[in-house]
Write an enzyme that holds these catalytic residues in place. Structure first.
Site, PDB file in Angstrom:
ATOM      1  N   SER A   1       2.234   3.202  -2.432  1.00 54.35           N
ATOM      2  CA  SER A   1       1.841   4.250  -3.375  1.00 54.35           C
ATOM      3  C   SER A   1       0.496   4.845  -3.013  1.00 54.35           C
ATOM      4  O   SER A   1       0.289   6.066  -3.132  1.00 54.35           O
ATOM      5  CB  SER A   1       1.807   3.689  -4.799  1.00 54.35           C
ATOM      6  OG  SER A   1       3.097   3.267  -5.198  1.00 54.35           O
TER       7      SER A   1
ATOM      8  N   SER B   1      12.442  -0.791  -2.480  1.00 51.94           N
ATOM      9  CA  SER B   1      13.792  -0.535  -1.945  1.00 51.94           C
ATOM     10  C   SER B   1      14.189  -1.608  -0.936  1.00 51.94           C
ATOM     11  O   SER B   1      14.243  -1.349   0.260  1.00 51.94           O
ATOM     12  CB  SER B   1      13.874   0.857  -1.314  1.00 51.94           C
ATOM     13  OG  SER B   1      12.808   1.129  -0.443  1.00 51.94           O
TER      14      SER B   1
ATOM     15  N   GLY C   1       0.786  -1.226   0.000  1.00 56.94           N
ATOM     16  CA  GLY C   1       0.000   0.000   0.000  1.00 56.94           C
ATOM     17  C   GLY C   1       0.817   1.275   0.000  1.00 56.94           C
ATOM     18  O   GLY C   1       0.289   2.360   0.274  1.00 56.94           O
TER      19      GLY C   1
END
Length: 348
Positions: free
Chosen positions: A183, A250, A181
């Site tokens: 974005s 990331s 979730g």
């Protein structure tokens, strides 16, 4: 103590310098006719000694002489075949492989080529987290092109830009598994920031990969470079006085730490969007987990590529029990209580 004209390795000596000179641990005292190179870029032969592969762009610790500083391999020019000594194309180095690489250090260092002086022309690379020795290197020659790059002094400072916007700039780094979730929360948060009159910008993994990083895939090497580039872009936004929201899986701690180290205190907020793998896989909004399970999507984080959770994030968002709107409000409250909506010169 007794004055001596000579000293050897292992002797304990004190040196009196006639003129005030700013020197410290790792600096070299040399005769005028034997001056070392002092640069922050050089080419070297590197012997990789770790089970984990070398990833260009990843920050490592370099020990050269008695000095320790951050360095990274900017490129691997070629790998050397052990049996044939042929030059082989390579994007990484694996255990016991030898490569010819370009390296960059965080600050200029004094060195000689290994051919000139083995003591000042050799170094080791160390893992920043485990302190394990990763590689041994010998310096071939300096890359003097680094001399030709000079930072342009700017009349308008980052502080002035932030003051004009009436806010404190920062990188809000949303990290977590695909489908957690990130974005959605970042998008809802930016809408709230805009409604309140704050200057922000959202960098998203998919959007960046369609432009700036369209040349990168999803190998560990490419993931490292993807985040390195995004970190540099985010730093520019901070310099412009903007609150920049970054939504990226990331997966590696080292790359996230490198971005934190590139900006000032309080300018990098690591936000873990926390949802277990089984929840993310059940959601699977883009169908990526299904593709990965079927073998059509290799190197997918959480399945066949690792995700390294943040150890001390500024915020942990429970993306299972709370909605995206609730979590966006929680980040907004954090920014408010920590003074990000105030000018650097005082409350707006």
């Amino acid at each position: 103590g007794e004055r001596q004209e000579t000293a050897q390795a292992g002797d304990a000596v004190a040196i009196a310098i006639a003129d005030p000179v700013d020197i410290g641990r790792g600096d070299l005292l040399v005769p005028p006719d034997a001056r070392p190179h002092v640069y922050d870029m050089f080419a070297a032969h590197l012997v990789w000694m770790a089970d984990t592969e070398l990833l260009p762009g990843r920050p490592y610790l370099m020990k050269i002489g008695t000095r320790m500083l951050t360095a990274n391999v900017t490129s691997i020019k070629h790998r050397i075949g052990i049996a044939t000594l042929d030059r082989l194309a390579a994007r990484t180095l694996a255990l016991n492989e030898i490569g010819v690489c370009n390296l960059a250090t965080a600050a200029p260092v004094a060195f000689d080529s290994f051919e000139e002086n083995q003591a000042t022309g050799s170094f080791i690379l160390i893992d920043r987290f485990s302190n394990a020795t990763l590689a041994a290197g010998t310096i071939d020659f300096s890359l003097r092109r680094g001399e030709n790059v000079h930072l342009q002094p700017l009349d308008v400072s980052a502080r002035v830009r932030a003051s004009l916007k009436g806010q404190r700039p920062a990188i809000l780094w949303f990290t977590g598994l695909s489908g957690a979730g990130k974005s959605t929360i970042a998008n809802r948060l930016e809408a709230r920031l805009a409604a309140l009159g704050h200057h922000s910008y959202l960098l998203d993994g998919d959007n960046i990969r369609s432009g700036l990083n369209k040349d990168l895939g999803f190998t560990d090497h490419d993931r490292v470079e993807n985040i390195r580039r995004v970190g540099e872009v985010a730093k520019l936004f901070v310099d412009a006085g903007v609150i920049v929201l970054c939504s990226f899986i990331s997966p590696f701690r080292s790359e996230r730490a490198a971005i934190r180290n590139r900006v000032g205190p309080g300018e990098f907020l690591e936000i873990l969007v926390d949802a277990p793998l089984e929840v993310c896989e059940a959601r699977d909004p883009k169908g990526l987990y299904a593709k990965s399970r079927s073998g059509k999507l290799p190197n997918f984080t959480g399945i066949d590529s690792p995700y390294e959770r943040p150890e001390n994030p500024e915020l942990v968002l429970d993306a299972v029990s709370m909605t995206a709107d609730e979590l966006a409000e929680r980040v907004l409250a954090y920014l408010s209580t920590h003074g990000y909506f105030e000018s650097p010169h005082g409350p707006s």
